[in-house]
Design a protein around this motif. Structure first.
Motif, PDB file in Angstrom:
ATOM      1  N   ALA A 150       0.837  -1.210   0.000  1.00 38.64           N
ATOM      2  CA  ALA A 150       0.000   0.000   0.000  1.00 38.64           C
ATOM      3  C   ALA A 150       0.866   1.252   0.000  1.00 38.64           C
ATOM      4  N   ASP A 151       1.981   1.217   0.745  1.00 41.34           N
ATOM      5  CA  ASP A 151       2.889   2.362   0.773  1.00 41.34           C
ATOM      6  C   ASP A 151       3.468   2.645  -0.607  1.00 41.34           C
ATOM      7  N   ALA A 152       3.597   1.589  -1.421  1.00 43.47           N
ATOM      8  CA  ALA A 152       4.127   1.733  -2.775  1.00 43.47           C
ATOM      9  C   ALA A 152       3.019   1.942  -3.795  1.00 43.47           C
ATOM     10  N   GLY A 153       1.770   2.082  -3.301  1.00 37.91           N
ATOM     11  CA  GLY A 153       0.656   2.292  -4.215  1.00 37.91           C
ATOM     12  C   GLY A 153       0.266   1.044  -4.982  1.00 37.91           C
ATOM     13  N   GLN A 154       0.485  -0.131  -4.391  1.00 41.24           N
ATOM     14  CA  GLN A 154       0.236  -1.393  -5.066  1.00 41.24           C
ATOM     15  C   GLN A 154      -0.657  -2.286  -4.213  1.00 41.24           C
ATOM     16  N   THR A 155      -1.241  -3.288  -4.838  1.00 37.41           N
ATOM     17  CA  THR A 155      -1.925  -4.382  -4.158  1.00 37.41           C
ATOM     18  C   THR A 155      -1.438  -5.679  -4.788  1.00 37.41           C
ATOM     19  N   TYR A 156      -1.593  -6.767  -4.064  1.00 39.25           N
ATOM     20  CA  TYR A 156      -1.187  -8.063  -4.613  1.00 39.25           C
ATOM     21  C   TYR A 156      -2.010  -8.398  -5.846  1.00 39.25           C
ATOM     22  N   GLN A 157      -3.302  -8.096  -5.813  1.00 37.53           N
ATOM     23  CA  GLN A 157      -4.145  -8.377  -6.971  1.00 37.53           C
ATOM     24  C   GLN A 157      -3.675  -7.589  -8.190  1.00 37.53           C
ATOM     25  N   ALA A 158      -3.321  -6.333  -7.993  1.00 41.20           N
ATOM     26  CA  ALA A 158      -2.853  -5.511  -9.112  1.00 41.20           C
ATOM     27  C   ALA A 158      -1.570  -6.079  -9.700  1.00 41.20           C
ATOM     28  N   ILE A 159      -0.688  -6.563  -8.846  1.00 44.96           N
ATOM     29  CA  ILE A 159       0.569  -7.146  -9.330  1.00 44.96           C
ATOM     30  C   ILE A 159       0.281  -8.409 -10.134  1.00 44.96           C
ATOM     31  N   LYS A 160      -0.637  -9.244  -9.634  1.00 43.86           N
ATOM     32  CA  LYS A 160      -1.000 -10.450 -10.384  1.00 43.86           C
ATOM     33  C   LYS A 160      -1.577 -10.083 -11.747  1.00 43.86           C
ATOM     34  N   ASP A 161      -2.402  -9.058 -11.789  1.00 44.80           N
ATOM     35  CA  ASP A 161      -2.982  -8.628 -13.060  1.00 44.80           C
ATOM     36  C   ASP A 161      -1.910  -8.118 -14.023  1.00 44.80           C
ATOM     37  N   GLN A 162      -0.903  -7.430 -13.491  1.00 42.27           N
ATOM     38  CA  GLN A 162       0.186  -6.935 -14.339  1.00 42.27           C
ATOM     39  C   GLN A 162       0.951  -8.088 -14.972  1.00 42.27           C
ATOM     40  N   VAL A 163       1.200  -9.130 -14.200  1.00 39.74           N
ATOM     41  CA  VAL A 163       1.908 -10.290 -14.738  1.00 39.74           C
ATOM     42  C   VAL A 163       1.032 -11.029 -15.742  1.00 39.74           C
ATOM     43  N   ARG A 164      -0.260 -11.142 -15.438  1.00 43.88           N
ATOM     44  CA  ARG A 164      -1.175 -11.774 -16.397  1.00 43.88           C
ATOM     45  C   ARG A 164      -1.188 -11.009 -17.721  1.00 43.88           C
ATOM     46  N   GLN A 165      -1.196  -9.690 -17.640  1.00 43.49           N
ATOM     47  CA  GLN A 165      -1.188  -8.897 -18.869  1.00 43.49           C
ATOM     48  C   GLN A 165       0.103  -9.113 -19.650  1.00 43.49           C
ATOM     49  N   GLU A 166       1.235  -9.150 -18.957  1.00 41.71           N
ATOM     50  CA  GLU A 166       2.512  -9.413 -19.624  1.00 41.71           C
ATOM     51  C   GLU A 166       2.452 -10.723 -20.393  1.00 41.71           C
ATOM     52  N   MET A 167       1.972 -11.766 -19.722  1.00 44.49           N
ATOM     53  CA  MET A 167       1.908 -13.078 -20.350  1.00 44.49           C
ATOM     54  C   MET A 167       0.934 -13.083 -21.514  1.00 44.49           C
ATOM     55  N   ALA A 168      -0.211 -12.431 -21.326  1.00 43.80           N
ATOM     56  CA  ALA A 168      -1.229 -12.402 -22.378  1.00 43.80           C
ATOM     57  C   ALA A 168      -0.701 -11.732 -23.640  1.00 43.80           C
TER      58      ALA A 168
END
Length: 348
Positions: free
Chosen positions: A273-291
């Motif tokens: 949260a301090d970095a402006g992130q969530t675990y779900q958002a990070i998972k979505d970023q990796v999913r987008q990379e793979m997609a």
């Protein structure tokens, strides 16, 4: 790139920056000494330097040789050119207009290539039309151009503009780690054309920058471009690296992930949260990379991609991809595969 490399640049890119200015009579070490820069062991390919030092190198090379493009074009990008194009671009109302002004300027500045901005439904691309029958530039040249243009665009709208794909005519160089952090993990080499692809919706964002903000931006360039407008969150980078190692259906829960990082679940959530992130958002970023990588392979069906990413069906994948990228998988696949078509507009 290791997790401790936030704010640093590989010494390999230092060698690339010096390449056009060095010779047997003026070796790289001597040039660095002449410029009053701290000596760097250029033979240690694993070494890294602080972004601030790389920025200092850039500015001193530009002043010394009167060229802000590292001597990589027949026409010099004279000192002060980047400031001029920034001022011209910030006078436009939207990013669309700003990018077109910047591309016009660079088209007049450089010899042998010209950038062209176009929209295709919900996607936008900037393609470099290059002189026919001329070998491609080296990767560092292309990436330097994209850094100037993409960095300017991000600053003009005050946010990072995700690049869905970066394609280059040249062969893949030995080192690409920093490029993948700065631009996109979806780098494709030895392609028919050089281009970047991103969501068209950002072109309508307003440009609202003041002269005072411009002075601050230029005073810290290019280090602010290299660091601010890229994903340098160490914790997020570590998590992404872990997720890429296993199939999506085996990704850990946040609590299990916290255990592997030797912290509590609440500590992990707070640090993200301090970095402006969530675990779900990070998972979505990796999913987008793979997609985006798999969509560039016509042999992989949408159903297979959806399954690999852990979606229940293709419809769920379509909805998620549109949320991530502003476009649907079909439009992206159509545009990325269209690169094999002949380029209608080239220099004579």
């Amino acid at each position: 790139m290791s997790r401790d490399d936030k704010g640093t640049i590989s010494v390999r890119l230092v060698n690339e920056a010096l390449l056009a200015f060095t010779s047997a009579a003026l070796p790289a070490e001597q040039l660095l000494h002449q410029l009053g820069l701290v000596s760097v062991d250029l033979t240690d390919t694993d070494a890294r330097i602080d972004v601030a030092d790389f920025s200092k190198l850039w500015r001193r090379l530009a002043r010394h040789f009167d060229d802000e493009f590292f001597g990589m074009n027949a026409r010099r990008m004279r000192a002060g050119s980047f400031a001029f194009v920034c001022r011209a671009a910030m006078a436009q109302q939207t990013l669309d207009g700003a990018l077109r002004v910047a591309l016009d300027f660079f088209g007049l500045t450089f010899e042998g290539f010209r950038g062209e901005l176009s929209r295709s439904e919900s996607l936008a691309e900037i393609t470099l039309s290059e002189t026919s029958n001329v070998p491609p530039l080296r990767a560092f040249s292309y990436f330097t151009f994209w850094m100037l243009l993409h960095g300017l665009a991000c600053w003009l709208v005050g946010r990072r503009i995700p690049l869905l794909a970066v394609e280059l005519r040249c062969d893949e160089p030995d080192y690409t780690d920093d490029y993948r952090v700065m631009f996109s993990r979806n780098l494709r080499f030895a392609r028919p054309t050089t281009r970047i692809i991103f969501a068209a919706e950002v072109l309508d964002l307003p440009v609202r920058r003041s002269e005072q903000e411009l002075h601050s931006f230029l005073a810290h360039a290019p280090s602010n471009i290299l660091v601010k407008y890229r994903d340098t969150t160490s914790l997020a980078s570590r998590i992404k690296a872990q997720l890429r190692e296993v199939p999506a259906e085996q990704w850990p829960t946040s609590e299990a992930l916290a255990q592997t990082l030797c912290v509590s679940g609440s500590t992990l959530r707070r640090r993200l949260a301090d970095a402006g992130q969530t675990y779900q958002a990070i998972k979505d970023q990796v999913r987008q990379e793979m997609a985006t990588l798999w969509l560039a392979d016509a042999s992989i069906t949408y159903a297979e991609i959806a399954e690999r990413l852990g979606f229940a069906d293709v419809s769920s994948f379509y909805k998620a991809f549109r949320k991530w990228s502003g476009t649907n998988p079909g439009q992206y696949r159509s545009l990325i595969l269209r690169a094999d078509e002949p380029i209608a507009s080239r220099f004579p």
